[in-house]
Write an enzyme that holds these catalytic residues in place. Structure first.
Site, PDB file in Angstrom:
ATOM      1  N   GLU A 194     -27.506   9.154  13.305  1.00  0.00           N
ATOM      2  CA  GLU A 194     -28.454   9.509  14.363  1.00  0.00           C
ATOM      3  C   GLU A 194     -28.491   8.489  15.500  1.00  0.00           C
ATOM      4  O   GLU A 194     -29.516   7.811  15.692  1.00  0.00           O
ATOM      5  CB  GLU A 194     -29.862   9.671  13.781  1.00  0.00           C
ATOM      6  CG  GLU A 194     -29.989  10.790  12.776  1.00  0.00           C
ATOM      7  CD  GLU A 194     -31.442  11.006  12.323  1.00  0.00           C
ATOM      8  OE1 GLU A 194     -32.338  10.329  12.845  1.00  0.00           O
ATOM      9  OE2 GLU A 194     -31.657  11.863  11.457  1.00  0.00           O
TER      10      GLU A 194
ATOM     11  N   GLU B 248     -28.717  15.040   5.979  1.00  0.00           N
ATOM     12  CA  GLU B 248     -30.131  14.796   5.672  1.00  0.00           C
ATOM     13  C   GLU B 248     -30.931  16.062   5.931  1.00  0.00           C
ATOM     14  O   GLU B 248     -30.757  16.715   6.963  1.00  0.00           O
ATOM     15  CB  GLU B 248     -30.756  13.697   6.544  1.00  0.00           C
ATOM     16  CG  GLU B 248     -30.387  12.291   6.180  1.00  0.00           C
ATOM     17  CD  GLU B 248     -31.065  11.259   7.076  1.00  0.00           C
ATOM     18  OE1 GLU B 248     -32.194  11.505   7.560  1.00  0.00           O
ATOM     19  OE2 GLU B 248     -30.436  10.217   7.307  1.00  0.00           O
TER      20      GLU B 248
END
Ligand code: FCB
Length: 486
Positions: free
Chosen positions: A198, A384
């Protein structure tokens, strides 16, 4: 915590409005409608990150990272919580891996701590750090669990931040060297590598809103950081290929499902802007080798074009083996000239997790289909997906997290729907294996399938852990049946 930009403000919490009605209270009915769509070799996994679980922050030769500094600074994290001890996984890794095996997962996504492996962000690797990760990777191998190793999950060595951190191009080169050294040291024990986790959060929460380490608030630096992170990914990918041709490399982006608050042209433009600055700014250079005009339009005023040097986009566009997607939310974009980038976002309803994040399973289907159709035909992994709830140990010693069971059932089924529509999804990693240090929110947000009593370090698998184990078992049984009847 206040922030100068509201994009995915992770500080926002709303009162929980109650669990889903009609959800199951046990693991019975563990199966999901689309289970038959998941391929036989599907990677069922759990995910963690080094700073969130390891602890032992000053041990084994580890140096300080930006998260050590930030969490020890007044006002940094909720209640000044830090990862000093966290889940004590540095010392408990062997029994933690036993637990992973008991849960029946085939795969485990972990990250290596840059400041444990290379305390100052340069030079030779710290051999104690190497020994730790070698033991963990070896331990996974002995238990038949495949590791997916993230090279950067936000813990930049503080020394590099002191030199300007991700706002400086040099940090990208330092990361690439670190990545190569790490693959040389660990590559015989792992073949799946994720360069960055991310980068959006690293750039925009770290340097824009200041909600994350290093807690700086300057959108010009955030935008430069965004480009330098992408560059770091590209340089590291080329470097790793140079030393380990068998490495399989991907990058993990958070992909948010963004909807316009209304059909007004202003709100629709705000939604497009938010998409540009949260999704496209990272997906485009990696998968298309360019920034589109919408990304330039949103970010050139903050120095994006100025940060790009000749050859950068080709470097960032390096061929990959898979794409990682972290997905948490659907958000609603409103035009708001008083907000950064003139866009204010709010979670879609229902926003029933303890973080105030939305629960909209169709968004999982939508983002997977979108990445597969707009960005890449590579195999995808959900690296995730998960939710925080107000989990507690009941008087019987159980943690009955029916809301999380319901969440996972619906989100995993939604991923199965994407597979049914042709998306090449190869794995799903639930965030997280253990409750852990949730960054700016400290220990107040529990995402684990396993409850952690931080005082005693006792691990208590929640109902959701049982559910996930049963789901994986049902998938195996289905495959075994298909195999025998074939
Ligand atoms: C993601 C992070 C992960 C965890 C979850 C809840 O953005 O990658 O470390 O904090 O959110």
């Amino acid at each position: 915590m206040t922030s100068t930009m509201n994009t995915h403000d992770r500080g926002a919490t709303v009162e929980q409005t109650g669990g889903p009605k009609g959800s199951h209270s046990g693991v019975e009915g563990h199966s999901i409608n689309h289970l038959g769509n998941f391929p036989a070799d599907f990677a069922w996994g759990l995910a963690t990150a080094a700073y969130q679980i390891e602890g032992a922050a000053t041990e084994g030769g580890r140096g300080p990272s930006i998260w050590d500094t930030f969490s020890h600074r007044p006002g940094g994290t909720r209640n000044a919580d830090s990862g000093d001890i966290a889940c004590d996984h540095y010392y408990r890794w062997a029994t933690d891996l036993d637990l992973l095996k008991e849960l029946g997962v085939s795969s485990y996504r972990l990250s290596v701590s840059w400041s444990r492996l290379q305390p100052g962000g340069g030079g030779e690797l710290n051999q104690e750090g190497v020994a730790f990760y070698r033991a963990v990777l070896q331990g996974l191998r002995e238990r038949g669990i495949e590791p997916y190793v993230t090279l950067y999950h936000w813990d930049l060595p503080q020394e590099l931040e002191d030199l300007g951190g991700w706002g400086e191009r040099e940090t990208a080169y330092r990361f690439a060297k670190f990545a190569v050294q790490t693959v040389l040291a660990l590559g015989d024990l792992a073949s799946k590598w994720i360069t960055l986790n991310e980068p959006w959060c690293s750039a925009f929460l770290g340097y824009g809103s200041g909600a994350h380490a290093p807690g700086r608030r300057d959108l010009n630096i955030a935008v430069r950081a965004a480009h330098h992170l992408s560059l770091a990914h590209g340089l590291a990918t080329a470097g790793i290929r140079g030393v380990d041709p068998s490495a399989q490399i991907g990058v993990t982006n958070i992909v948010t499902d963004i909807h316009s608050a209304s059909s007004s042209p202003e709100d629709q433009a705000a939604a497009a802007r938010l998409d540009a600055i949260s999704n496209r700014v990272f997906l485009e250079p990696v998968f298309h080798g360019r920034y589109s005009s919408s990304v330039h339009a949103a970010l050139d005023d903050y120095g994006l074009q100025d940060a790009i040097e000749p050859g950068d986009l080709a470097t960032i566009h390096a061929p990959l083996d898979f794409a990682g997607i972290n997905h948490y939310q659907r958000v609603i974009a409103h035009n708001d000239p008083s907000a950064p980038f003139s866009v204010r976002e709010v979670p879609a309803q229902p926003a029933t997790t303890s973080f105030g994040w939305s629960v909209v399973p169709e968004s999982m289907t939508a983002v997977l289909e979108r990445v597969a159709s707009e960005f890449t035909t590579l195999p995808l992994y959900v690296t995730e997906s998960g939710a925080s709830y107000h989990d507690y140990v009941d008087p019987n010693g159980h943690v009955i997290d029916t809301e999380r069971v319901d969440y996972l059932r619906r989100y995993i089924d939604a991923a199965g729907e994407a597979i049914a529509s042709g998306v090449n999804l190869k794995g799903y990693f639930v965030w997280s294996f253990l409750d852990n240090f949730e960054w700016g929110e400290g220990y107040s947000k529990r995402f684990g399938l396993v409850y952690v009593d931080y005082r005693t370090q006792e691990r208590i698998p929640k109902l959701s852990a049982q559910w996930y184990t049963a789901l994986i078992g049902a998938h195996h049984a289905l495959n075994a049946r298909n195999y025998t009847s074939a």
